[in-house]
Design a protein around this motif. Structure first.
Motif, PDB file in Angstrom:
ATOM      1  N   ASN A   1     -27.017 -31.614  -3.466  1.00 37.15           N
ATOM      2  CA  ASN A   1     -26.376 -30.328  -3.229  1.00 37.15           C
ATOM      3  C   ASN A   1     -24.999 -30.561  -2.625  1.00 37.15           C
ATOM      4  N   GLN A   2     -24.011 -29.801  -3.092  1.00 35.16           N
ATOM      5  CA  GLN A   2     -22.642 -29.949  -2.628  1.00 35.16           C
ATOM      6  C   GLN A   2     -22.056 -28.588  -2.282  1.00 35.16           C
ATOM      7  N   GLU A   3     -21.159 -28.594  -1.324  1.00 40.23           N
ATOM      8  CA  GLU A   3     -20.344 -27.424  -1.020  1.00 40.23           C
ATOM      9  C   GLU A   3     -18.905 -27.910  -0.852  1.00 40.23           C
ATOM     10  N   HIS A   4     -17.979 -27.258  -1.517  1.00 40.09           N
ATOM     11  CA  HIS A   4     -16.567 -27.610  -1.404  1.00 40.09           C
ATOM     12  C   HIS A   4     -15.851 -26.495  -0.647  1.00 40.09           C
ATOM     13  N   ILE A   5     -15.385 -26.791   0.549  1.00 40.00           N
ATOM     14  CA  ILE A   5     -14.685 -25.818   1.371  1.00 40.00           C
ATOM     15  C   ILE A   5     -13.344 -26.419   1.778  1.00 40.00           C
ATOM     16  N   VAL A   6     -12.266 -25.747   1.416  1.00 35.70           N
ATOM     17  CA  VAL A   6     -10.918 -26.223   1.715  1.00 35.70           C
ATOM     18  C   VAL A   6     -10.210 -25.152   2.534  1.00 35.70           C
ATOM     19  N   THR A   7      -9.671 -25.527   3.699  1.00 35.07           N
ATOM     20  CA  THR A   7      -8.986 -24.564   4.556  1.00 35.07           C
ATOM     21  C   THR A   7      -7.681 -25.154   5.085  1.00 35.07           C
ATOM     22  N   ARG A   8      -6.734 -24.276   5.379  1.00 33.91           N
ATOM     23  CA  ARG A   8      -5.465 -24.613   6.023  1.00 33.91           C
ATOM     24  C   ARG A   8      -4.815 -25.845   5.394  1.00 33.91           C
ATOM     25  N   THR A   9      -4.556 -25.742   4.101  1.00 32.07           N
ATOM     26  CA  THR A   9      -4.033 -26.869   3.341  1.00 32.07           C
ATOM     27  C   THR A   9      -2.798 -26.453   2.555  1.00 32.07           C
ATOM     28  N   THR A  10      -1.759 -27.280   2.599  1.00 26.52           N
ATOM     29  CA  THR A  10      -0.550 -27.068   1.809  1.00 26.52           C
ATOM     30  C   THR A  10      -0.460 -28.126   0.719  1.00 26.52           C
ATOM     31  N   PHE A  11      -0.290 -27.667  -0.510  1.00 25.21           N
ATOM     32  CA  PHE A  11      -0.072 -28.560  -1.651  1.00 25.21           C
ATOM     33  C   PHE A  11       1.406 -28.494  -2.014  1.00 25.21           C
ATOM     34  N   ARG A  12       2.086 -29.623  -1.944  1.00 18.94           N
ATOM     35  CA  ARG A  12       3.541 -29.660  -2.133  1.00 18.94           C
ATOM     36  C   ARG A  12       3.903 -30.529  -3.338  1.00 18.94           C
ATOM     37  N   GLN A  13       4.657 -29.944  -4.257  1.00 20.67           N
ATOM     38  CA  GLN A  13       5.142 -30.648  -5.460  1.00 20.67           C
ATOM     39  C   GLN A  13       3.996 -31.221  -6.290  1.00 20.67           C
ATOM     40  N   CYS A  14       2.876 -30.508  -6.334  1.00 18.47           N
ATOM     41  CA  CYS A  14       1.721 -30.966  -7.113  1.00 18.47           C
ATOM     42  C   CYS A  14       1.657 -30.230  -8.448  1.00 18.47           C
ATOM     43  N   GLY A  15       1.022 -30.836  -9.432  1.00 20.20           N
ATOM     44  CA  GLY A  15       0.818 -30.194 -10.719  1.00 20.20           C
ATOM     45  C   GLY A  15       1.965 -30.423 -11.683  1.00 20.20           C
ATOM     46  N   TYR A  16       1.625 -30.570 -12.944  1.00 19.34           N
ATOM     47  CA  TYR A  16       2.603 -30.909 -13.965  1.00 19.34           C
ATOM     48  C   TYR A  16       3.594 -29.771 -14.196  1.00 19.34           C
ATOM     49  N   ARG A  17       4.851 -30.152 -14.387  1.00 19.38           N
ATOM     50  CA  ARG A  17       5.925 -29.189 -14.652  1.00 19.38           C
ATOM     51  C   ARG A  17       6.062 -29.008 -16.161  1.00 19.38           C
ATOM     52  N   SER A  18       5.792 -27.782 -16.622  1.00 23.58           N
ATOM     53  CA  SER A  18       5.830 -27.489 -18.050  1.00 23.58           C
ATOM     54  C   SER A  18       6.090 -26.005 -18.257  1.00 23.58           C
TER      55      SER A  18
ATOM     56  N   ILE B   1      -4.613 -21.383   1.924  1.00 24.11           N
ATOM     57  CA  ILE B   1      -4.043 -22.321   0.962  1.00 24.11           C
ATOM     58  C   ILE B   1      -2.588 -21.936   0.672  1.00 24.11           C
ATOM     59  N   VAL B   2      -1.715 -22.943   0.652  1.00 20.26           N
ATOM     60  CA  VAL B   2      -0.303 -22.735   0.349  1.00 20.26           C
ATOM     61  C   VAL B   2       0.080 -23.639  -0.824  1.00 20.26           C
ATOM     62  N   PHE B   3       0.720 -23.051  -1.849  1.00 19.59           N
ATOM     63  CA  PHE B   3       1.290 -23.811  -2.953  1.00 19.59           C
ATOM     64  C   PHE B   3       2.798 -23.883  -2.724  1.00 19.59           C
ATOM     65  N   ASP B   4       3.304 -25.063  -2.427  1.00 15.62           N
ATOM     66  CA  ASP B   4       4.724 -25.257  -2.142  1.00 15.62           C
ATOM     67  C   ASP B   4       5.397 -25.923  -3.334  1.00 15.62           C
ATOM     68  N   ASN B   5       6.069 -25.096  -4.148  1.00 16.87           N
ATOM     69  CA  ASN B   5       6.831 -25.573  -5.309  1.00 16.87           C
ATOM     70  C   ASN B   5       5.963 -26.416  -6.249  1.00 16.87           C
ATOM     71  N   CYS B   6       4.807 -25.871  -6.600  1.00 16.28           N
ATOM     72  CA  CYS B   6       3.865 -26.591  -7.456  1.00 16.28           C
ATOM     73  C   CYS B   6       4.039 -26.213  -8.920  1.00 16.28           C
ATOM     74  N   GLY B   7       3.565 -27.097  -9.791  1.00 22.69           N
ATOM     75  CA  GLY B   7       3.534 -26.833 -11.217  1.00 22.69           C
ATOM     76  C   GLY B   7       2.191 -26.246 -11.605  1.00 22.69           C
ATOM     77  N   ARG B   8       1.480 -26.927 -12.511  1.00 21.04           N
ATOM     78  CA  ARG B   8       0.193 -26.400 -12.953  1.00 21.04           C
ATOM     79  C   ARG B   8      -0.787 -26.374 -11.785  1.00 21.04           C
ATOM     80  N   ARG B   9      -1.440 -25.230 -11.591  1.00 18.29           N
ATOM     81  CA  ARG B   9      -2.323 -25.065 -10.439  1.00 18.29           C
ATOM     82  C   ARG B   9      -3.789 -25.344 -10.743  1.00 18.29           C
TER      83      ARG B   9
END
Length: 251
Positions: free
Chosen positions: A1-18, A67-75
């Protein structure tokens, strides 16, 4: 059994630019590209959902807040690595996510996220305000615009002979065995009257939006003589009503 919990996280310059994934951000410096010193591939994304399996399914297991997306590409991406897939999987159709504060959907209020695969019908497109995300694909919808709305999961057992073949010969973990449709489940209510609903397979996990009018189950072999409902994940304040049609005179 799994639980995925993500809190207070900034993703910066992630994800492909297209240009195919510029719905959230058109900045020419967003995400990452094909530059040799970065190593970003065209299938890079911020959040990925494993969607190759008919055996291992997400149930209700993912939540996030702050959750914060900072200048990300594909999410987002529903990632199905099967090379010859002609139909989606159970895991792909059941993908879901509780966005506690709406920081992922952008609604900035409690939100739910579900699979945007066409094979799921209107299962996750629960109202006219649901937003289709082409990155996943996914659907985003607000939790507070429906009565007692939340996420729920059940596991159905109705045919021991058939379902005992999972995963050896049916509904396996991406190996290519068939996973036939043996029924359908849809939401009750006028919006869904003409919707086929979500396919039910021998590996009969069902996860989806609860509250509202309830779920209606219809099996191709007719109403089951025995139905066991297991692994129930339903909160007391977001109830699930499950309904089935039996022939007149059944007792």
């Amino acid at each position: 059994n799994q639980e995925h919990i993500v809190t207070r996280t900034t993703f910066r310059q992630c994800g492909y630019r297209s240009d195919a994934y510029n719905q959230y951000n058109t900045d020419p410096t967003r995400g990452c590209g094909d530059e040799a010193d970065i190593g970003c591939k065209d299938d890079s994304f911020v959040f990925g959902f494993r969607a190759h399996s008919d055996q291992h399914n997400p149930e209700v297991m993912q939540a996030s807040k702050g959750i914060v997306f900072d200048n990300c590409g594909r999410r987002f991406s529903l990632h199905d690595y099967r090379r010859s897939a002609t139909f989606s999987t159970v895991s792909g159709r059941l993908q879901n996510w509780l966005d506690v504060d709406g920081s992922v959907t952008g609604f900035q209020e409690p939100s739910l996220i579900g699979s945007g695969l066409a094979d799921a019908g209107l299962w996750w497109a629960v109202d006219d305000d649901a937003v289709y995300d082409p990155h996943g694909p996914l659907y985003f919808f607000r939790q507070n615009t429906g009565p007692e709305r939340g996420l729920g999961h059940i596991k159905l057992s109705f045919d021991r002979t058939l379902q005992s073949q999972v995963p050896d010969t049916l509904c396996d973990n991406g190996r290519g065995n068939p996973c036939p449709i043996v029924g359908w489940i849809r939401h009750l209510g006028p919006r869904f009257a003409n919707d086929t609903g979500l396919p039910v397979t021998p590996n009969a996990d069902v996860a989806g939006p609860v509250g509202g009018f309830g779920w209606y189950l219809e099996l191709e072999g007719g109403a089951p003589r025995v139905l066991r409902i297991q692994r129930v994940e339903v909160m007391h304040d977001t109830p699930l009503l499950l309904s089935l049609a039996y022939p007149l005179g059944t007792n």
